[in-house]
Design a protein around this motif. Structure first.
Motif, short mmCIF file in Angstrom:
data_model
loop_
_atom_site.label_atom_id
_atom_site.label_comp_id
_atom_site.label_asym_id
_atom_site.label_seq_id
_atom_site.Cartn_x
_atom_site.Cartn_y
_atom_site.Cartn_z
N GLU A 42 0.99 -1.54 -0.04
CA GLU A 42 -0.39 0.21 -0.23
C GLU A 42 0.63 1.06 -0.09
O GLU A 42 0.69 1.91 -0.75
N LEU A 43 2.18 0.84 1.19
CA LEU A 43 2.67 2.43 0.84
C LEU A 43 3.41 2.67 -0.59
O LEU A 43 3.17 3.63 -1.00
N LYS A 44 3.66 1.98 -1.02
CA LYS A 44 5.01 2.00 -2.94
C LYS A 44 3.59 1.98 -3.97
O LYS A 44 3.88 2.61 -4.74
N ARG A 45 1.92 1.66 -3.19
CA ARG A 45 0.55 2.16 -4.04
C ARG A 45 1.00 3.64 -4.00
O ARG A 45 0.52 4.63 -5.06
N ARG A 46 1.81 4.15 -3.31
CA ARG A 46 1.13 5.49 -2.98
C ARG A 46 2.44 6.93 -3.30
O ARG A 46 2.82 7.63 -3.57
N PHE A 47 3.74 5.80 -3.77
CA PHE A 47 5.10 5.75 -4.51
C PHE A 47 4.76 6.31 -6.04
O PHE A 47 4.59 5.51 -7.05
N THR A 48 4.96 7.97 -6.25
CA THR A 48 4.70 7.62 -7.84
C THR A 48 6.26 8.13 -8.23
O THR A 48 5.81 8.35 -9.65
N GLY A 49 7.49 7.93 -7.90
CA GLY A 49 8.01 7.75 -8.53
C GLY A 49 8.61 9.03 -8.98
O GLY A 49 10.31 9.00 -8.86
N SER A 50 8.43 10.36 -7.84
CA SER A 50 9.35 11.40 -7.57
C SER A 50 9.19 12.18 -5.77
O SER A 50 9.60 12.42 -5.66
N ASN A 51 8.14 10.44 -5.41
CA ASN A 51 7.81 11.40 -4.18
C ASN A 51 8.32 10.16 -2.86
O ASN A 51 8.22 10.64 -1.52
N ASN A 52 9.33 9.80 -2.79
CA ASN A 52 10.20 9.05 -1.57
C ASN A 52 11.21 9.35 -0.84
O ASN A 52 11.75 10.88 -0.91
N GLY A 53 9.78 9.99 0.44
CA GLY A 53 10.75 10.61 1.68
C GLY A 53 9.16 11.34 1.61
O GLY A 53 9.22 11.87 2.53
N ARG A 54 8.88 11.47 1.48
CA ARG A 54 7.45 12.41 1.56
C ARG A 54 5.16 11.36 1.03
O ARG A 54 5.31 12.84 0.79
N ILE A 55 5.86 10.30 0.49
CA ILE A 55 4.96 9.19 0.91
C ILE A 55 3.74 9.94 2.07
O ILE A 55 4.69 8.71 2.93
N ILE A 56 2.70 9.94 1.43
CA ILE A 56 1.78 10.66 2.56
C ILE A 56 1.05 9.02 3.14
O ILE A 56 0.11 8.76 1.99
N LEU A 57 0.77 8.57 4.55
CA LEU A 57 0.08 7.79 4.86
C LEU A 57 -0.43 6.98 6.23
O LEU A 57 0.25 7.38 7.05
N SER A 58 -1.87 8.10 6.49
CA SER A 58 -2.20 7.97 8.02
C SER A 58 -2.27 6.61 7.97
O SER A 58 -2.09 5.83 7.53
N HIS A 59 -2.35 6.61 9.42
CA HIS A 59 -2.57 4.61 10.35
C HIS A 59 -4.77 4.56 9.64
O HIS A 59 -4.39 3.66 9.45
N ARG A 60 -5.29 5.61 9.91
CA ARG A 60 -6.59 5.64 9.03
C ARG A 60 -6.44 5.22 7.66
O ARG A 60 -7.72 4.37 7.88
N ASP A 61 -6.06 5.88 7.18
CA ASP A 61 -5.98 5.63 5.71
C ASP A 61 -5.63 4.29 5.46
O ASP A 61 -5.83 4.21 4.97
N ALA A 62 -4.64 4.33 6.02
CA ALA A 62 -4.27 3.04 5.65
C ALA A 62 -5.14 1.28 6.69
O ALA A 62 -5.74 0.19 5.49
N ALA A 63 -6.03 1.62 7.12
CA ALA A 63 -6.95 0.49 8.35
C ALA A 63 -7.83 0.52 7.05
O ALA A 63 -8.33 -0.69 7.40
N LYS A 64 -8.15 1.36 7.00
CA LYS A 64 -8.96 1.66 5.69
C LYS A 64 -9.11 1.26 4.27
O LYS A 64 -9.82 0.50 3.85
N ALA A 65 -7.83 1.24 3.78
CA ALA A 65 -7.54 0.55 2.37
C ALA A 65 -7.15 -0.66 2.57
O ALA A 65 -7.16 -1.42 1.70
N LEU A 66 -6.54 -1.57 3.87
CA LEU A 66 -6.71 -2.79 4.67
C LEU A 66 -8.11 -3.78 4.44
O LEU A 66 -7.79 -4.16 5.52
N ASN A 67 -8.43 -2.10 5.46
CA ASN A 67 -10.32 -3.44 5.76
C ASN A 67 -9.72 -3.76 6.85
O ASN A 67 -10.03 -5.22 7.54
N VAL A 68 -8.41 -3.52 7.69
CA VAL A 68 -8.54 -3.52 9.28
C VAL A 68 -8.43 -2.18 10.26
O VAL A 68 -8.85 -1.06 9.75
N SER A 69 -8.33 -2.90 11.35
CA SER A 69 -8.40 -1.78 12.34
C SER A 69 -7.07 -0.47 12.46
O SER A 69 -5.91 -1.24 12.21
N LYS A 70 -6.86 0.41 12.59
CA LYS A 70 -5.91 1.16 12.72
C LYS A 70 -4.97 0.79 14.25
O LYS A 70 -3.68 0.86 14.45
N ASP A 71 -5.08 0.34 14.97
CA ASP A 71 -4.68 -0.07 16.16
C ASP A 71 -3.40 -1.32 15.32
O ASP A 71 -2.53 -1.39 15.85
#
Length: 154
Positions: A42-71
């Protein structure tokens, strides 16, 4: 020259996530559980080719994308950081207007946007070995017909 009728709509195969063979062959990846693997993808999906070091992914967004709890996702982020697949370049904080800003992540397999080479520290990660215990099998105890212990010499 006439164009082929099936070629005029093709624009490429679209975006994809590439996991190199050398990354998958590393011990850090081979012993990783499926949850943190999914988070890494999921983190690699958000990599555009030039934004490494600035990939934005919060715990809530990751939990929603992976269909699990944010904890649950929080533990997966820690696992990926412990194995050096990712690192935080900017921690989460409150912005100037009081609105929360999520962390910025960098993938360790790729060079960062400031042209620093990829450290690939996960390649040197090793699983900790459990120490061997000194358990010995005891000698069998043999009793005679009177109930007395008899020692058998080998």
């Amino acid at each position: 020259m006439v164009r082929k009728p099936y070629k005029h709509r093709k624009k490429g195969a679209g975006r994809h996530v590439q996991l190199p063979e050398w990354l998958q062959a590393s011990e850090a990846w081979a012993t990783l559980k499926p949850g943190p693997r999914a988070l890494y993808i999921e983190l690699k999906r958000r990599f555009t080719g030039s934004n490494n070091g600035r990939i934005i992914l919060s715990h809530r967004d990751a939990a929603k994308a992976l269909n699990v709890s944010k904890d649950t996702v929080g533990a997966w982020f820690k696992e990926l950081e412990a194995r050096a697949f990712i690192r935080v370049t900017q921690g989460h904080h409150l912005g100037p207007s009081g609105i929360g800003q999520s962390s910025h992540w960098a993938l360790e397999e790729l060079p960062t946007d400031d042209m620093k080479t990829a450290p690939k520290r996960f390649m040197s990660w090793r699983q900790k070995q459990k120490p061997l215990s000194k358990i010995r099998t005891p000698r069998p105890k043999i009793y005679d017909n009177k109930g007395n212990l008899r020692v058998v010499k080998a």
